[in-house]
Design a protein around this motif. Structure first.
Motif, PDB file in Angstrom:
ATOM      1  N   ARG A 235      36.461  38.214  42.254  1.00  0.00           N
ATOM      2  CA  ARG A 235      35.560  37.108  41.977  1.00  0.00           C
ATOM      3  C   ARG A 235      36.364  35.824  41.851  1.00  0.00           C
ATOM      4  O   ARG A 235      37.455  35.812  41.280  1.00  0.00           O
ATOM      5  CB  ARG A 235      34.791  37.362  40.685  1.00  0.00           C
ATOM      6  CG  ARG A 235      33.638  36.400  40.440  1.00  0.00           C
ATOM      7  CD  ARG A 235      32.883  36.783  39.180  1.00  0.00           C
ATOM      8  NE  ARG A 235      31.604  36.114  39.086  1.00  0.00           N
ATOM      9  CZ  ARG A 235      30.757  36.286  38.076  1.00  0.00           C
ATOM     10  NH1 ARG A 235      31.070  37.118  37.092  1.00  0.00           N
ATOM     11  NH2 ARG A 235      29.601  35.642  38.054  1.00  0.00           N
TER      12      ARG A 235
ATOM     13  N   VAL B 267      35.677  26.197  48.463  1.00  0.00           N
ATOM     14  CA  VAL B 267      35.680  25.673  47.103  1.00  0.00           C
ATOM     15  C   VAL B 267      35.934  24.179  47.071  1.00  0.00           C
ATOM     16  O   VAL B 267      35.991  23.577  46.022  1.00  0.00           O
ATOM     17  CB  VAL B 267      36.752  26.395  46.254  1.00  0.00           C
ATOM     18  CG1 VAL B 267      36.427  27.863  46.161  1.00  0.00           C
ATOM     19  CG2 VAL B 267      38.141  26.193  46.863  1.00  0.00           C
TER      20      VAL B 267
ATOM     21  N   MET C 128      34.030  31.695  50.821  1.00  0.00           N
ATOM     22  CA  MET C 128      33.302  30.632  50.152  1.00  0.00           C
ATOM     23  C   MET C 128      34.219  29.430  50.026  1.00  0.00           C
ATOM     24  O   MET C 128      35.318  29.539  49.477  1.00  0.00           O
ATOM     25  CB  MET C 128      32.861  31.072  48.747  1.00  0.00           C
ATOM     26  CG  MET C 128      31.971  30.023  48.078  1.00  0.00           C
ATOM     27  SD  MET C 128      31.595  30.408  46.367  1.00  0.00           S
ATOM     28  CE  MET C 128      33.093  29.874  45.567  1.00  0.00           C
TER      29      MET C 128
ATOM     30  N   SER D  61      31.773  32.613  41.772  1.00  0.00           N
ATOM     31  CA  SER D  61      31.297  33.186  43.033  1.00  0.00           C
ATOM     32  C   SER D  61      30.653  34.540  42.759  1.00  0.00           C
ATOM     33  O   SER D  61      30.804  35.111  41.676  1.00  0.00           O
ATOM     34  CB  SER D  61      32.471  33.350  43.992  1.00  0.00           C
ATOM     35  OG  SER D  61      33.272  34.459  43.590  1.00  0.00           O
TER      36      SER D  61
ATOM     37  N   THR E 195      28.741  24.844  51.625  1.00  0.00           N
ATOM     38  CA  THR E 195      29.498  25.906  50.972  1.00  0.00           C
ATOM     39  C   THR E 195      29.693  27.122  51.846  1.00  0.00           C
ATOM     40  O   THR E 195      30.257  28.116  51.415  1.00  0.00           O
ATOM     41  CB  THR E 195      28.779  26.345  49.685  1.00  0.00           C
ATOM     42  OG1 THR E 195      27.447  26.742  50.013  1.00  0.00           O
ATOM     43  CG2 THR E 195      28.741  25.220  48.665  1.00  0.00           C
TER      44      THR E 195
END
Length: 224
Positions: free
Chosen positions: A211, A174, A172, A219, A165
């Motif tokens: 977010r 996904v 980040m 996240s 990740t």
């Protein structure tokens, strides 16, 4: 594959009379190549509330990168065909004055971008020979050289250097091979509370909280 994000923020010290200035920035990716892309900011000219000699552009452009763009017809690397060129252009002024055309240009090579810290170039550079400057940012994400891929995927002991990740670019991931990058550029319409008796107006502290929601996973919050 990857993505180049280009932000043209502002120019300074336009070498033209304020009444005559009407400038924009043209951005060319891969000039002279088969995959050449051209973008242009809005034009800033003399108008109440606008500083024509220090124009604010605040424009963002994206260029998706493919493997084919990185090699020439002979299969060799074609980094020189993936440069980014900024051209400061003066057009017809608000008073009808004749534009001066191109005032100067800056070129950032793909190699310069690839070797920059976190694949990001943020600079205020002279443009032309008459004192003007341009503030800009270029960011490359989602692409590694062969050497970087080998270094990033293993440790000196042969183990994994990154968790599934984690991203080399600070985002980040996904999904398999997916990296999301968010850039907050500008906000408008914020209310300013006027104060009396000669005190300064109350300008609110404004920031963004971002977010990512992916299926049932959330996240952490990111704050500008």
């Amino acid at each position: 594959s990857g993505l180049v994000t280009i932000i043209v923020t502002k120019a300074f010290d336009i070498p033209i009379r304020k009444e005559d200035a009407a400038t924009c920035v043209q951005v060319v990716y891969g000039e002279g190549s088969d995959h050449e892309r051209t973008f242009c900011t809005g034009i800033v000219m003399d108008y109440p509330g606008c500083d024509a000699l220090n124009p604010m552009f605040d424009c963002v452009f994206h260029v998706p990168i493919t493997v084919a763009m990185m090699v020439d017809s002979g299969g060799k690397k074609a980094g020189d065909k993936n440069s980014i060129t900024f051209k400061l252009i003066d057009g017809e002024g608000a008073n009808g004055s004749r534009g001066r055309g191109e005032l100067g240009k800056i070129m950032v090579t793909h190699e310069t971008l690839r070797k920059a810290c976190r694949r990001t170039v943020t600079k205020t550079s002279p443009i032309g020979n008459e004192g003007a400057k341009l503030e800009y940012m270029i960011s490359l994400s989602g692409m590694l050289s062969e050497e970087e891929f080998v270094k990033g995927s293993t440790t000196p002991h042969g183990g994994q250097a990154l968790k599934p990740t984690e991203s080399l670019y600070g985002g980040m991931e996904v999904g398999e091979g997916v990296d999301i990058r968010v850039t907050a550029v500008r906000g408008r319409g914020f209310q300013v509370r006027e104060r009396r008796f000669g005190r300064n107006d109350d300008v609110p502290d404004v920031y963004c909280k971002i977010r990512l929601k992916y299926f049932e996973q959330d996240s952490p919050w990111w704050k500008t």
